[in-house]
Design an enzyme around this catalytic site. Structure first.
Site, mmCIF file in Angstrom:
data_model
loop_
_atom_site.group_PDB
_atom_site.id
_atom_site.type_symbol
_atom_site.label_atom_id
_atom_site.label_comp_id
_atom_site.label_asym_id
_atom_site.label_seq_id
_atom_site.Cartn_x
_atom_site.Cartn_y
_atom_site.Cartn_z
ATOM 1 N N ARG A 108 9.472 -17.483 6.210
ATOM 2 C CA ARG A 108 8.064 -17.729 5.892
ATOM 3 C C ARG A 108 7.914 -17.805 4.380
ATOM 4 N NH1 ARG A 108 3.335 -18.199 7.938
ATOM 5 N NH2 ARG A 108 4.226 -17.897 10.004
ATOM 6 N N THR A 139 2.279 -19.043 4.499
ATOM 7 C CA THR A 139 1.028 -18.283 4.412
ATOM 8 C C THR A 139 0.268 -18.764 3.187
ATOM 9 O OG1 THR A 139 1.958 -16.329 5.484
ATOM 10 C CG2 THR A 139 -0.018 -16.000 4.158
ATOM 11 N N CYS A 297 7.701 0.279 12.013
ATOM 12 C CA CYS A 297 8.994 0.370 11.324
ATOM 13 C C CYS A 297 10.174 0.357 12.292
ATOM 14 C CB CYS A 297 9.047 1.641 10.473
ATOM 15 S SG CYS A 297 7.769 1.735 9.204
ATOM 16 N N CYS A 314 11.893 -3.340 2.154
ATOM 17 C CA CYS A 314 10.661 -2.810 2.748
ATOM 18 C C CYS A 314 9.513 -3.059 1.794
ATOM 19 C CB CYS A 314 10.792 -1.320 3.034
ATOM 20 S SG CYS A 314 9.267 -0.546 3.656
ATOM 21 N N ASP A 513 -18.832 20.797 -14.160
ATOM 22 C CA ASP A 513 -19.542 21.544 -15.202
ATOM 23 C C ASP A 513 -20.802 20.812 -15.669
ATOM 24 O OD1 ASP A 513 -19.778 23.630 -17.329
ATOM 25 O OD2 ASP A 513 -19.428 21.890 -18.625
#
Length: 551
Positions: A108, A139, A297, A314, A513
């Site tokens: 791809r 894509t 995974c 990954c 504060d």
């Protein structure tokens, strides 16, 4: 960490460095010996140590993009790699042939935006000529498809993924920081008219932004033969990811079933990242990509090549990349490239980076990582045990770690935190009407100053020469919270996690504060201070996953 580490240790610095000149050590026998111990098939260099064989390669053709989507990159854009560092068409084809030879069936093409690359048609034609490659997909954001799609089809493109996160023109302009919604919709219409299949529409869903269009997208599949794929909002560096913006798979499914009770699952392809569904009778289908709530995974078969030629095993591995481009340009043979790829794939983790689901914590501060998944063929691999903390000596006394022998590297840490403030204080901050002044600005300065003094505040921290400190505070008037991010950098032999965490902590205390006079103690609450990323250390990069920001 496990039996194969000794094999890698000697070659990591000289053979895997993306900046090193090519060195050709005789490592093949060692790798083969390692694979034999794990009882893996030596002929499959794309099989990792968990038995996953990788048949899907994503190749980024460019870092450039003609949109600036808010979930993808900062408004100012990103610093692009120089053109001469981007893979050439010959390098893309060489890498592709090498991976196809070893089992890749699908490629791809991605980006950036791949259609901005002028030789895109030639690349597709050449890829389609590779024997053994079954599919070449792309894509794209669809901006230029009305003029490019016929050529892409003639070149042999097999799959078309179009990114579209809204069916509303005005919202598209805000989301992408550009105009072009009409062109994207025309591209989808053209693809349907040309009877191209499959047509997939990728939609990143963000809570309180476009989640009100989920039903609209489902309705779009009534008369359009497309696969609308809802993608859970994922963290990427620079996109200011926040958990409360993420809508999970189950939440989206429930929204759809409130209108369409018969919304049902359909059969998914093997190794599919999308969970397929449909409304019976509709022409199109719906899918869910659940990277955050239900990762996939265990069946991952994907590898990535970045535009500048780095191999990523990954997507969530941060900066753990190996530069195939550098080796090719230094004269590496195909066999040597295969060995490098082999090593990288073998080091792929079982799950997303930072996962500690296999850790066991005992009552004696002892952490044992069992890595049961490395038990190949009865070979039990218990990686390592730690029986004491790093800041405690053998006598149990406090001790500062000696870092003098550690290698100096560029290190970075990012931390975040949240402080709840209530609606009254929230409005006062918006109006800049707090008696003590500009809350967010003062807290920013306090955070920066505290990072510089961390070694004074935390007893066993080293004094580090910081090269950059960035503290940002953002008010969310809907949630009535202030979200704090800190990013700290240095070049040295120890990390800056504590500096980043200290910056967030003191910034949060400063907000507390400055606001305490205008709110009750019940309304002010500091929470969720955590490290979300660190890079550059000896132990490797870390990116927090599945982080619940609000809780």
């Amino acid at each position: 960490m496990f039996i194969g580490k000794s094999i890698f240790r000697k070659i990591d610095k000289r053979y895997l460095s993306s900046k090193a000149s090519l060195i050709k050590p005789k490592i093949t026998p060692r790798i083969e010996n390692f694979r034999n111990k794990l009882k893996l098939d030596n002929t499959k260099i794309l099989t990792d140590s968990f038995g996953r064989h990788h048949t899907y390669l994503r190749i980024s053709l460019t870092e450039k993009c003609n949109l600036r989507c808010v979930y993808c990159m900062p408004a100012e854009g990103v610093k692009l790699t120089k053109n001469d560092e981007i893979l050439t068409i010959d390098e893309i084809l060489r890498i592709s042939k090498l991976f196809v030879k070893n089992g890749v069936k699908k490629i791809r093409l991605t980006g950036g935006e791949p259609t901005v690359r002028r030789d895109i048609i030639q690349i597709i034609k050449e890829l389609k000529n590779i024997k053994g490659l079954d599919s070449v997909g792309i894509t794209t954001n669809g901006l230029t498809l009305t003029r490019q799609l016929p050529s892409l089809i003639n070149a042999g493109i097999d799959g078309l993924n179009i990114s579209l996160d809204t069916l509303k023109k005005e919202r598209f302009d805000v989301l992408t920081r550009r105009q072009g919604w009409n062109r994207v919709m025309s591209s989808i219409d053209l693809a349907i008219q040309l009877k191209f299949s499959p047509i997939k529409i990728n939609c990143v869903v963000m809570k309180n932004f476009n989640d009100d269009e989920i039903i609209d997208f489902v309705d779009f599949t009534r008369n359009h033969p497309v696969d609308v794929r809802f993608i859970e909002y994922m963290p990427f560096f620079g996109n200011n990811w926040e958990k409360y913006k993420m809508l999970s798979f189950n939440e989206m499914k429930n929204i759809i079933r409130n209108k369409y009770p018969n919304f049902c699952s359909i059969k998914n392809d093997d190794n599919s990242t999308s969970k397929g569904y449909c409304v019976p009778g509709f022409e199109g289908t719906v899918g869910f990509i659940t990277s955050m709530s239900e990762h996939f995974c265990y069946s991952c078969n994907r590898l990535r090549i970045t535009a500048d030629g780095n191999l990523k095993v990954c997507l969530f591995e941060g900066k753990s990349e190996i530069s195939l481009k550098n080796y090719m340009r230094n004269g590496a043979s195909d066999e040597e490239l295969e060995e490098i790829i082999n090593i990288a794939v073998l080091k792929k983790k079982k799950k997303h980076a930072g996962d500690l689901s296999t850790s066991t914590f005992s009552s004696k501060n002892k952490i044992i990582f069992t890595h049961k998944s490395l038990n190949h063929g009865g070979l039990n691999m218990i990686s390592r045990s730690y029986s004491k903390l790093s800041h405690v000596d053998e006598n149990g006394k406090a001790n500062m770690v000696d870092v003098s022998k550690k290698e100096s590297t560029e290190r970075c840490a990012i931390a975040m935190g949240i402080i709840e403030i209530g609606s009254t204080v929230s409005q006062l901050i918006i109006d800049n009407n707090m008696k003590k002044g500009d809350v967010l600005l003062v807290a920013k300065i306090a955070g920066i100053n505290s990072a510089k003094k961390t070694f004074d505040l935390i007893p066993l921290c080293h004094q580090v020469a910081l090269t950059n400190i960035d503290v940002n505070l953002k008010l969310d008037p809907i949630k009535n919270i202030v979200i704090i991010y800190s990013k700290v950098k240095c070049f040295g032999n120890t990390g800056v996690e504590m500096e980043a965490l200290t910056a967030v902590s003191v910034a949060a205390l400063t907000v507390y504060d400055m606001c305490k006079a205008a709110a009750s103690p019940d309304q002010l609450k500091i929470k969720c201070i955590k490290l979300i990323e660190k890079t550059g250390g000896k132990s490797g990069d870390y990116i927090r996953q599945h982080s619940n920001v609000i809780n």
